[in-house]
Design an enzyme around this catalytic site. Structure first.
Site, PDB file in Angstrom:
ATOM      1  N   TYR A 146     -10.912 -42.168  10.577  1.00 38.91           N
ATOM      2  CA  TYR A 146     -10.276 -40.973  10.025  1.00 38.91           C
ATOM      3  C   TYR A 146     -10.587 -39.753  10.886  1.00 38.91           C
ATOM      4  O   TYR A 146      -9.691 -38.976  11.243  1.00 38.91           O
ATOM      5  CB  TYR A 146     -10.761 -40.749   8.597  1.00 38.91           C
ATOM      6  CG  TYR A 146     -10.124 -39.568   7.920  1.00 38.91           C
ATOM      7  CD1 TYR A 146      -8.809 -39.632   7.468  1.00 38.91           C
ATOM      8  CD2 TYR A 146     -10.823 -38.381   7.720  1.00 38.91           C
ATOM      9  CE1 TYR A 146      -8.210 -38.543   6.841  1.00 38.91           C
ATOM     10  CE2 TYR A 146     -10.242 -37.291   7.101  1.00 38.91           C
ATOM     11  CZ  TYR A 146      -8.932 -37.375   6.665  1.00 38.91           C
ATOM     12  OH  TYR A 146      -8.353 -36.293   6.057  1.00 38.91           O
ATOM     13  N   LYS A 150      -7.947 -37.398  13.121  1.00 37.67           N
ATOM     14  CA  LYS A 150      -7.715 -35.986  12.829  1.00 37.67           C
ATOM     15  C   LYS A 150      -8.121 -35.081  13.993  1.00 37.67           C
ATOM     16  O   LYS A 150      -7.507 -34.025  14.215  1.00 37.67           O
ATOM     17  CB  LYS A 150      -8.450 -35.585  11.553  1.00 37.67           C
ATOM     18  CG  LYS A 150      -7.881 -36.258  10.298  1.00 37.67           C
ATOM     19  CD  LYS A 150      -6.400 -35.947  10.108  1.00 37.67           C
ATOM     20  CE  LYS A 150      -5.848 -36.487   8.810  1.00 37.67           C
ATOM     21  NZ  LYS A 150      -4.428 -36.134   8.595  1.00 37.67           N
ATOM     22  N   THR A 181      -7.013 -34.291  -3.964  1.00 38.49           N
ATOM     23  CA  THR A 181      -5.762 -35.038  -3.810  1.00 38.49           C
ATOM     24  C   THR A 181      -6.027 -36.531  -3.966  1.00 38.49           C
ATOM     25  O   THR A 181      -7.170 -36.994  -3.933  1.00 38.49           O
ATOM     26  CB  THR A 181      -5.121 -34.803  -2.434  1.00 38.49           C
ATOM     27  OG1 THR A 181      -5.944 -35.388  -1.414  1.00 38.49           O
ATOM     28  CG2 THR A 181      -4.944 -33.325  -2.154  1.00 38.49           C
TER      29      THR A 181
END
Length: 251
Positions: A146, A150, A181
């Site tokens: 991840y 990013k 989220t």
């Protein structure tokens, strides 16, 4: 006159979270048309129906070159490159297939979306924001795939800003910290925390209180407002930047 009067905006990952929040804001501020992309067909169509503007729904995978080749992006003025997945596992045990899955969606998908948007904007100019993450700036254990994806998105935005400037295309990135989220549901340690605390709300309170100087996570609507600023003419001289919005986490 509203901020996005007559705007035509492309938003990926639009069915929920930051994507849906941004779509709601742009629609409320005068966007003429929103092109909404997500894999969650029912959820996306239900959400799109609620927006007070013209909607074009694209159901598909942002890593699908054929989808982008067939997508009608005529007249787009703004784009939010937002679709992504979360992941968490130490490098030693991280399967290569999982590494590739995360990089494919978060980076390859961002590239294909960005490429399609820049091609559609060429000759007319426009503004693009890529959703990165503070994980691309601050190293933490267990998030190699991840974080790498990013970090690459942040630099991709900078390169795109230089390439887009002659065509009057602005490109920026936003690097949120913790945001409430659904992406967290894909992270194993968060699932464990939900079980311990009894709910997602309680888990977010624990995470925000322990990891962020401001003592909480952001709401998707807050990040949406910041994306809207970067997209807008109020940020007309801002390109190649990365707005860190992390409640002080990276300090």
């Amino acid at each position: 006159m509203t901020d996005f009067e007559n705007a035509v905006a492309l938003i990926t990952g639009a069915a929920s979270g930051i994507g849906a929040a941004t779509a709601t804001i742009l629609a409320a501020r005068g966007a003429r048309k929103l092109i909404l992309v997500d894999q969650q067909e029912d959820r996306l169509r239900d959400f799109a129906f609620s927006l007070p503007c013209e909607r074009q729904v694209i159901i598909g995978d942002v890593t699908d070159q054929a989808m982008w080749g067939n997508a009608d992006l005529t007249g787009i003025t703004h784009a939010v490159v937002n679709a992504g997945v979360g992941a968490g596992e130490p490098i030693e045990t991280l399967r290569f297939e999982e590494w590739r899955r995360v990089l494919s969606i978060n980076l390859d998908g961002a590239f294909l979306t960005l490429q399609a948007a820049m091609r559609a904007m060429k000759g007319n100019g426009g503004s693009i924001v890529l959703t990165a993450s503070v994980a691309g700036l601050k190293a933490e254990p267990g998030i190699a795939a991840y974080a790498a994806s990013k970090a690459a998105v942040i630099h991709l935005a900078k390169v795109a800003a230089k390439e887009g400037a002659p065509s009057k295309i602005r490109v920026n990135a936003i690097a949120p910290g913790g945001v409430e989220t659904a992406i967290w549901s894909e992270v194993p340690f968060f699932q464990t925390l939900v079980e311990k605390t009894g709910s997602e709300d309680a888990a977010f309170q624990v995470l925000g209180g322990s990891a962020t100087p401001m003592g909480r996570f952001a709401r998707a609507e807050e990040i949406g407002e910041q994306i809207a600023f970067l997209l807008s003419d109020k940020a007309a001289f801002v390109t190649g930047s990365c707005l860190v919005s992390d409640g002080g986490y990276s300090l």
